[in-house]
Scaffold this active site. Structure first.
Site, PDB file in Angstrom:
ATOM      1  N   CYS A   1      -8.675  -5.630   2.083  1.00 23.66           N
ATOM      2  CA  CYS A   1      -8.448  -4.253   2.516  1.00 23.66           C
ATOM      3  C   CYS A   1      -9.706  -3.626   3.090  1.00 23.66           C
ATOM      4  O   CYS A   1      -9.688  -2.476   3.510  1.00 23.66           O
ATOM      5  CB  CYS A   1      -7.941  -3.409   1.346  1.00 23.66           C
ATOM      6  SG  CYS A   1      -9.025  -3.419  -0.080  1.00 23.66           S
TER       7      CYS A   1
ATOM      8  N   THR B   1       0.835  -1.209   0.000  1.00 22.59           N
ATOM      9  CA  THR B   1       0.000   0.000   0.000  1.00 22.59           C
ATOM     10  C   THR B   1       0.864   1.252   0.000  1.00 22.59           C
ATOM     11  O   THR B   1       0.611   2.192  -0.764  1.00 22.59           O
ATOM     12  CB  THR B   1      -0.933  -0.006   1.218  1.00 22.59           C
ATOM     13  OG1 THR B   1      -1.910  -1.038   1.054  1.00 22.59           O
ATOM     14  CG2 THR B   1      -1.661   1.331   1.366  1.00 22.59           C
TER      15      THR B   1
ATOM     16  N   ALA C   1       5.932  -8.438   0.869  1.00 22.39           N
ATOM     17  CA  ALA C   1       6.521  -9.677   1.369  1.00 22.39           C
ATOM     18  C   ALA C   1       5.492 -10.701   1.822  1.00 22.39           C
ATOM     19  O   ALA C   1       5.653 -11.907   1.585  1.00 22.39           O
ATOM     20  CB  ALA C   1       7.479  -9.366   2.524  1.00 22.39           C
TER      21      ALA C   1
END
Length: 391
Positions: free
Chosen positions: A329, A71, A204
């Site tokens: 999200c 983000t 990651a």
């Protein structure tokens, strides 16, 4: 058996990653900005991690900027690029920012913030499979935008975009091109040297690494402004003491994901197809959202007509199956998907669910999920059986 089918939201950390990170929580705890031996040890580890992530992306080491996640990387690329263009040419505050209607909300919200600051926001539509037409990008380039952002592969339905073709169009027009490759990395061949992107975002925790770290691969010639201010870390684009342990874990996860990608992608695609066939057998009126090909191997997004959305998700959870109504999200809420809306795939009174597979997924889990799905659908469609939204 509990079945986790929400790998597009996050993945379990790999044991190799945890092992690689461990020393940097203990004896190698130094601040990489410090001059003494503890600091130099941390700096060496950080730069080695940067080199390794760059290698996994086909990028130069200097081009990798570590961030707090995908983000933040998206926001630096889109909003930072917009602000840089304004600073370079104060009279250009109406310059355009271009993105698609199916971007991750990190890109969409950053583009909207640029619009709130005066940018001309151009949102490109997609077809029924969620694909953007490169000719629409070519048309938008006539407005001389400061940045174009097109997601590499969609996080909800898995649609793969023609990134290299769009990057070539932007390069010919002299316009910075960014792609959010958070979902694509580790499933597709994502190399900036081949695709020709100016900026690429990855994260990651989508590939078995730790949460809270991502990277923006940004060509040295592409100018952006930082969103926060402080020290000079990360080319002054992301100031603050670097998370060395997370960077080391990220590098380990990235290298493993790239090394295993081809074999793992084929395995996941086979499991996804097995899952799709089983769900169709359980509910013949099932609709698959996204293209029949040209999609990620691990994402299956389906719509079930005449079914309660919340009831389906809760029912699967009660059966021990983790799934998602859209991207993660939305903080656990069930909201209409902007991606399905852009595709014209929102259907009143229907339930849409994303099932996403990962490295730990097995054929036995797929069988369990199919059986659970069938039971939940039968109960939801039987009067006075499952409580739906009232659960």
């Amino acid at each position: 058996m509990y079945v986790y089918l929400d790998h597009a939201a996050t993945t379990p950390m790999r044991p190799e990653v945890r092992e690689a990170m461990a020393p940097y929580f203990d004896e190698r705890f130094g601040n990489p900005s410090s001059m003494h031996r503890w600091g130099r040890q941390a700096r060496n580890a950080l730069e080695q991690a940067r080199e390794r992530v760059a290698g996994a992306l086909g990028a130069a080491r200097r081009d990798v900027v570590f961030t707090g996640g995908g983000t933040e990387a998206d926001n630096i690329a889109v909003l930072g690029r917009w602000r840089s263009s304004c600073a370079a040419a104060p009279g250009s505050r109406g310059a355009a920012v271009v993105c698609t209607a199916v971007e991750h909300k990190a890109v969409g919200a950053a583009a909207q913030s640029a619009a709130d600051e005066g940018a001309q926001l151009i949102i490109l539509g997609v077809d029924e499979y969620g694909r953007v037409d490169p000719s629409a990008v070519e048309e938008a380039l006539r407005e001389r935008p400061c940045v174009v952002s097109v997601i590499w592969a969609n996080n909800e339905v898995g649609t793969i975009q023609p990134v290299a073709e769009i990057a070539a169009l932007c390069r010919a027009a002299g316009v910075a091109f960014h792609s959010d490759a958070v979902q694509a990395f580790g499933k597709l061949r994502v190399r900036v040297d081949e695709a020709g992107c100016d900026m690429v975002s990855i994260s990651a925790h989508k590939v078995g690494g730790p949460k809270g770290i991502g990277a923006l691969c940004i060509r040295e010639s592409t100018h952006v402004l930082p969103l926060v201010h402080g020290g000079g870390q990360e080319r002054e684009l992301r100031p603050g003491t670097e998370n060395v342990a997370a960077a080391v874990g990220f590098a380990t996860a990235a290298e493993l994901a790239v090394a295993e990608r081809e074999e793992e992608a084929a395995r996941l695609a086979a499991l996804r197809d097995l899952l799709e066939a089983g769900l169709r057998a359980a509910a013949p009126d099932l609709i698959v959202n996204g293209p029949p090909d040209g999609r990620l191997p691990n994402i299956l997004n389906v719509t079930l007509p005449d079914t309660d959305q919340e009831g389906l998700l809760i029912g699967l959870d009660l059966e021990g199956v983790a799934a998602s109504g859209a991207s993660a999200c939305a903080s656990g809420t069930v909201k209409p998907s902007h991606v399905l809306a852009a595709m014209g795939a929102l259907r009143p009174g229907a339930a849409s669910v994303r099932l996403s597979l990962g490295r730990t997924s097995t054929a036995a889990e797929i069988d369990t999920a199919i059986a659970a799905f069938g039971r939940v659908v039968d109960q939801l469609r039987t009067p006075a059986s499952y409580p739906a939204s009232s659960v």
